[in-house]
Enzyme design. Structure first.
Site, mmCIF file in Angstrom:
data_model
loop_
_atom_site.group_PDB
_atom_site.id
_atom_site.type_symbol
_atom_site.label_atom_id
_atom_site.label_comp_id
_atom_site.label_asym_id
_atom_site.label_seq_id
_atom_site.Cartn_x
_atom_site.Cartn_y
_atom_site.Cartn_z
ATOM 1 N N SER A 169 36.005 36.888 42.998
ATOM 2 C CA SER A 169 36.956 35.772 43.051
ATOM 3 C C SER A 169 36.499 34.671 43.990
ATOM 4 C CB SER A 169 38.316 36.253 43.546
ATOM 5 O OG SER A 169 38.718 37.383 42.851
HETATM 6 N N1 SAH Z 1 37.261 42.767 43.954
HETATM 7 C C1 SAH Z 1 36.073 42.492 43.201
HETATM 8 C C2 SAH Z 1 36.401 41.650 41.976
HETATM 9 C C3 SAH Z 1 35.710 42.181 40.780
HETATM 10 S S1 SAH Z 1 36.284 41.591 39.212
HETATM 11 C C4 SAH Z 1 35.015 41.860 44.089
HETATM 12 O O1 SAH Z 1 35.321 41.539 45.262
HETATM 13 O O2 SAH Z 1 33.872 41.679 43.649
HETATM 14 C C5 SAH Z 1 37.430 42.833 38.754
HETATM 15 C C6 SAH Z 1 36.905 44.224 38.592
HETATM 16 O O3 SAH Z 1 37.976 45.026 38.112
HETATM 17 C C7 SAH Z 1 35.770 44.386 37.586
HETATM 18 O O4 SAH Z 1 34.672 44.964 38.235
HETATM 19 C C8 SAH Z 1 36.351 45.300 36.521
HETATM 20 O O5 SAH Z 1 35.405 46.197 35.975
HETATM 21 C C9 SAH Z 1 37.417 46.036 37.296
HETATM 22 N N2 SAH Z 1 38.489 46.647 36.502
HETATM 23 C C10 SAH Z 1 39.124 46.152 35.403
HETATM 24 N N3 SAH Z 1 40.049 47.020 34.969
HETATM 25 C C11 SAH Z 1 40.009 48.108 35.801
HETATM 26 C C12 SAH Z 1 40.709 49.350 35.870
HETATM 27 N N4 SAH Z 1 41.652 49.686 34.994
HETATM 28 N N5 SAH Z 1 40.397 50.195 36.877
HETATM 29 C C13 SAH Z 1 39.421 49.908 37.776
HETATM 30 N N6 SAH Z 1 38.729 48.747 37.765
HETATM 31 C C14 SAH Z 1 39.010 47.865 36.795
#
Ligand code: SAH
Length: 221
Positions: A69
Site C-alpha cells: 500500500s
Molecule cells: N500488507 C502487505 C500488503 C500486501 S497486498 C504489505 O505490506 O506488503 C495484500 C495481500 O493479501 C496479498 O499478498 C494477498 O495475497 C493477500 N491476501 C488476499 N486474500 C488473502 C486471504 N484470504 N488470506 C491471506 N492473505 C490474503
C-alpha cells in the site's frame, strides 16, 4: 548478499524524511507511527526495478500481482488501530511483502500475519529475519480464518479487501480491540472501515476511500 538498509540517493534517509514530512502534512499526527515509517527500509520490500520510488507516497508492486500500500494508507490504518493506546498483539491478514508487519512490529509486542500465497509468505519471512525483526510470526493460509490459537488480538488489520469482514475475525478481537479493513461494496468501491469491540457490540465507523487488492479465499501454494 548484504542488505543495504541505510540506502543511498533515492532511498537515503533524506528521501525517507521527505516522505515523513509529506505524511504529516497530509494529516498523520501520531508521532509513533511517523517514526516507525521513518525507520523501516521500504526499499527492501518492493520489486527491485522500483526501488528508486520506494519513498514516494504510492502503492508499488511486490510480485504475484500484489502491491504494498501507499505509505499514507499504511500510516492511516496503523494510526486508526493505535488511537486507543498501546497494543500488545496484532493480527494482520495479507502479509504480502512484510512491510506493514515490519511497521507494526515497532509499535506492538507481537505481530501475527497470515498470507495465502506461499512464495510471498516465504520471502517476507526471510527478509524480516535478515532485518532481525523477531517479533513477527508468519503463517501460510487463508486469513479469513484468522489465527484462532493466538486469539484474542488487541487489533486486527486486513490489507486485502473482502466484501464483508469475516465474522470469524471479529470474534478474535479482544474486548476494547479494533479491526481496520478495506471493504468493497457492490459497485467495487472500497472504504476503510473500523470496528471497535465495546462491551455490548461492535461499533463501526468509516474512514477514507481506498483501493486494495481483493481478499481471496483459500491458500495458494
Ligand atoms: N500488507 C502487505 C500488503 C500486501 S497486498 C504489505 O505490506 O506488503 C495484500 C495481500 O493479501 C496479498 O499478498 C494477498 O495475497 C493477500 N491476501 C488476499 N486474500 C488473502 C486471504 N484470504 N488470506 C491471506 N492473505 C490474503
Amino acid at each position: 548478499m548484504a542488505l543495504d538498509i541505510a540506502g543511498a540517493g533515492m532511498t537515503s534517509q533524506r528521501a525517507r524524511d521527505r516522505l515523513i514530512l509529506q505524511l504529516s502534512r497530509s494529516g498523520i499526527r501520531d508521532q509513533r507511527v511517523l517514526e516507525a515509517i521513518r525507520q523501516v527500509p521500504r526499499h527492501l520490500f518492493v520489486e527491485e526495478a522500483l526501488v528508486h520510488r520506494a519513498y514516494e507516497n504510492i502503492a508499488l508492486p511486490i510480485g504475484y500481482r500484489q502491491t504494498v500500500s501507499q505509505p499514507f494508507i499504511v500510516a492511516r490504518m496503523t494510526e486508526a488501530l493505535l488511537e486507543a493506546g498501546s497494543l500488545r498483539t496484532v493480527l494482520e491478514v495479507g502479509t504480502g511483502s512484510g512491510y506493514q508487519s515490519a511497521v507494526l512490529a515497532r509499535l506492538c509486542e507481537r505481530v501475527y500475519s497470515v498470507e495465502r500465497i506461499l512464495a510471498l509468505s516465504r520471502s517476507a519471512r526471510e527478509l524480516l529475519s535478515r532485518l532481525k525483526i523477531d517479533n513477527v510470526s508468519l503463517r501460510h493460509g487463508d486469513g479469513a480464518e484468522g489465527w484462532p490459537a493466538k486469539a484474542p488480538f488487541d487489533a486486527i488489520i486486513l490489507t486485502a479487501a473482502p466484501r464483508a469482514v469475516p465474522q470469524e475475525l471479529l470474534m478474535q478481537l479482544a474486548p476494547g480491540g479494533r479491526l481496520v479493513a478495506p471493504v468493497e461494496d457492490v459497485d467495487g468501491k472500497q472504504q476503510l472501515v473500523r470496528y471497535t469491540h465495546t462491551d455490548e457490540a461492535y461499533v463501526r465507523d468509516l474512514l477514507d476511500a481506498v483501493c486494495f487488492v481483493p481478499m481471496l479465499s483459500g491458500a495458494e501454494s
